[in-house]
Design a protein around this motif. Structure first.
Motif, PDB file in Angstrom:
ATOM      1  N   TYR A  98      20.702  58.199  31.586  1.00  0.00           N
ATOM      2  CA  TYR A  98      20.515  56.901  32.220  1.00  0.00           C
ATOM      3  C   TYR A  98      21.869  56.316  32.613  1.00  0.00           C
ATOM      4  O   TYR A  98      22.751  56.124  31.761  1.00  0.00           O
ATOM      5  N   GLU A 158      25.660  51.725  36.378  1.00  0.00           N
ATOM      6  CA  GLU A 158      25.175  51.535  37.743  1.00  0.00           C
ATOM      7  C   GLU A 158      23.997  50.560  37.816  1.00  0.00           C
ATOM      8  O   GLU A 158      23.602  50.149  38.909  1.00  0.00           O
ATOM      9  N   ARG A 159      23.436  50.223  36.665  1.00  0.00           N
ATOM     10  CA  ARG A 159      22.275  49.320  36.635  1.00  0.00           C
ATOM     11  C   ARG A 159      22.654  47.902  36.211  1.00  0.00           C
ATOM     12  O   ARG A 159      21.783  47.083  35.943  1.00  0.00           O
ATOM     13  N   HIS A 198      23.641  45.494  37.862  1.00  0.00           N
ATOM     14  CA  HIS A 198      23.173  44.466  38.804  1.00  0.00           C
ATOM     15  C   HIS A 198      21.801  43.926  38.419  1.00  0.00           C
ATOM     16  O   HIS A 198      21.403  42.847  38.880  1.00  0.00           O
ATOM     17  N   LEU A 199      21.063  44.655  37.580  1.00  0.00           N
ATOM     18  CA  LEU A 199      19.746  44.185  37.156  1.00  0.00           C
ATOM     19  C   LEU A 199      19.844  42.987  36.216  1.00  0.00           C
ATOM     20  O   LEU A 199      18.829  42.345  35.932  1.00  0.00           O
ATOM     21  N   LEU A 255      16.055  45.356  32.964  1.00  0.00           N
ATOM     22  CA  LEU A 255      16.813  46.552  32.607  1.00  0.00           C
ATOM     23  C   LEU A 255      15.969  47.498  31.766  1.00  0.00           C
ATOM     24  O   LEU A 255      16.005  48.720  31.955  1.00  0.00           O
ATOM     25  N   ASP A 264      13.526  49.334  33.976  1.00  0.00           N
ATOM     26  CA  ASP A 264      14.203  50.379  34.743  1.00  0.00           C
ATOM     27  C   ASP A 264      14.498  51.586  33.864  1.00  0.00           C
ATOM     28  O   ASP A 264      14.385  52.736  34.313  1.00  0.00           O
ATOM     29  N   HIS A 276      13.124  55.367  34.409  1.00  0.00           N
ATOM     30  CA  HIS A 276      14.040  56.509  34.454  1.00  0.00           C
ATOM     31  C   HIS A 276      13.559  57.618  33.521  1.00  0.00           C
ATOM     32  O   HIS A 276      13.541  58.798  33.901  1.00  0.00           O
TER      33      HIS A 276
END
Length: 362
Positions: free
Chosen positions: A306, A310-311, A313-314, A327, A330, A334
């Motif tokens: 995971y 890069e996540r 921004h959530l 998050l 997401d 994933h």
């Protein structure tokens, strides 16, 4: 694309007794008495005993018996023993099915009671974190790998002490009740020492002593301790745990690593030096995410980990809980299925200067 949903497995199993008896009746009428399909009517109460209650099984058994008599009369089987043998088969299977349904119902009740007790114990152990602590907003997400028991070995806590806001996130080796027992030891020691110890190193040493007294063999707990005081900085102690994620204003991400890696809690007796404290800037409008390796080691169907950085921004939602839930959703997407390891996330937001003014997350 339609909005219809496929039937659940439980619906399919519940309808199976009637479906089986219907198929047997149709085939028996079509094939005639010479083939000997009639005793298969007993499959109806047999399947019902596996998935239904004893009352439903008894009703299905009665329907099967009536069907057996009707088909036996239609086929002329009561002029010989075959008709009575089929009736005895249906009655016997129905009795066994009722007994199985009663036993299963009792086991399910006992299991539900155990799950309820385990859930209450978990809630007592992992109390809800305060929504605010000093200048911080807090939100937590916890997903257990043992979903049926709702129990796991990850731990977290936020304590507003006289020495600043102190935080722990940890991961106990193993799963289940043994891991929960170890987590209780760590959290109990942390909650007491967080108020008493004037510095973070002393707090960590006290935790190490408590864990070393309680754990046996090679059991251990990876953990990260954090302290956020009056200054715009966070101090960390890392006991073999994944590095925290700091999300700065503007969205840039930083994973501050310790100057030297230390052994997890419980392995200090092996003679290594304890962790060294290190500081990072952490001020208004910034976010700090502490997590366990169940987050970063979650793999997709292609085996890729995971990409937490890069996540980031959530986490822009103004509400910390909604941001963390985004998050978590997401992460679940994933992984594409149940987690293989416990996954805990603790989000801290530095929302003010201490003067009551809120600083937005950007």
């Amino acid at each position: 694309m339609t909005d219809e949903k496929p039937p659940s497995d439980w619906t399919v199993l519940s309808s199976m007794p009637i479906a089986v008896m219907t198929v047997v009746a149709v085939v028996d009428v079509a094939a005639g008495p010479g083939v000997g399909f009639l005793p298969l009517v007993s499959l109806g109460p047999a399947f019902s005993g596996l998935v239904g209650g004893w009352r439903r099984t008894a009703v299905i058994g009665l329907v099967a018996l009536v069907l057996c008599v009707s088909l036996g009369l239609y086929d002329g089987l009561f002029e010989e023993r075959r008709g009575y043998t089929a009736m005895a088969s249906v009655a016997g299977v129905t009795g066994v099915g009722i007994a199985a349904a009663v036993m299963r119902s009792r086991r399910e009740g006992e299991l539900a009671s155990v799950r309820s007790i385990a859930e209450v114990a978990q809630q007592v152990l992992l109390r809800p974190v305060p929504l605010t602590a000093g200048p911080l907003q807090a939100a937590v997400s916890y997903t257990s790998a043992v979903a049926e028991a709702r129990i796991g070995g990850d731990l977290y806590e936020v304590v507003a002490s006289p020495h600043g806001v102190r935080v722990i996130v940890g991961d106990v080796q193993g799963k289940g009740l043994a891991a929960v027992e170890t987590a209780a030891v760590v959290l109990g020691a942390f909650r007491e020492a967080a108020h008493d110890e004037p510095d973070l190193v002393g707090l960590g040493e006290r935790l190490e002593r408590s864990v070393a007294r309680e754990l046996e063999g090679e059991k251990f707990v990876t953990a990260i301790l954090a302290e956020i005081g009056a200054g715009h900085e966070a101090v960390f102690l890392n006991y073999g745990h994944p590095a925290p994620m700091v999300v700065h204003r503007g969205g840039t991400v930083h994973f501050p690593k310790p100057p030297a890696y230390a052994l997890p809690l419980g392995l200090g007796a092996h003679g290594s030096d304890g962790p060294k404290p290190y500081q990072v800037d952490f001020g208004p409008g910034e976010q700090l995410l502490l997590y366990t390796d169940g987050v970063t080691e979650a793999r997709d169907e292609d085996g890729r980990f995971y990409p937490l950085g890069e996540r980031a921004h959530l986490l822009k939602d103004p509400d910390a809980r909604r941001a963390l839930e985004a998050l978590r959703a997401d992460l679940a997407q994933h992984a594409g299925g149940p987690p293989h390891d416990d996954a805990a996330m603790l989000l801290l937001r530095y929302h003010g200067h201490g003067n009551g003014k809120s600083v937005p997350i950007t």
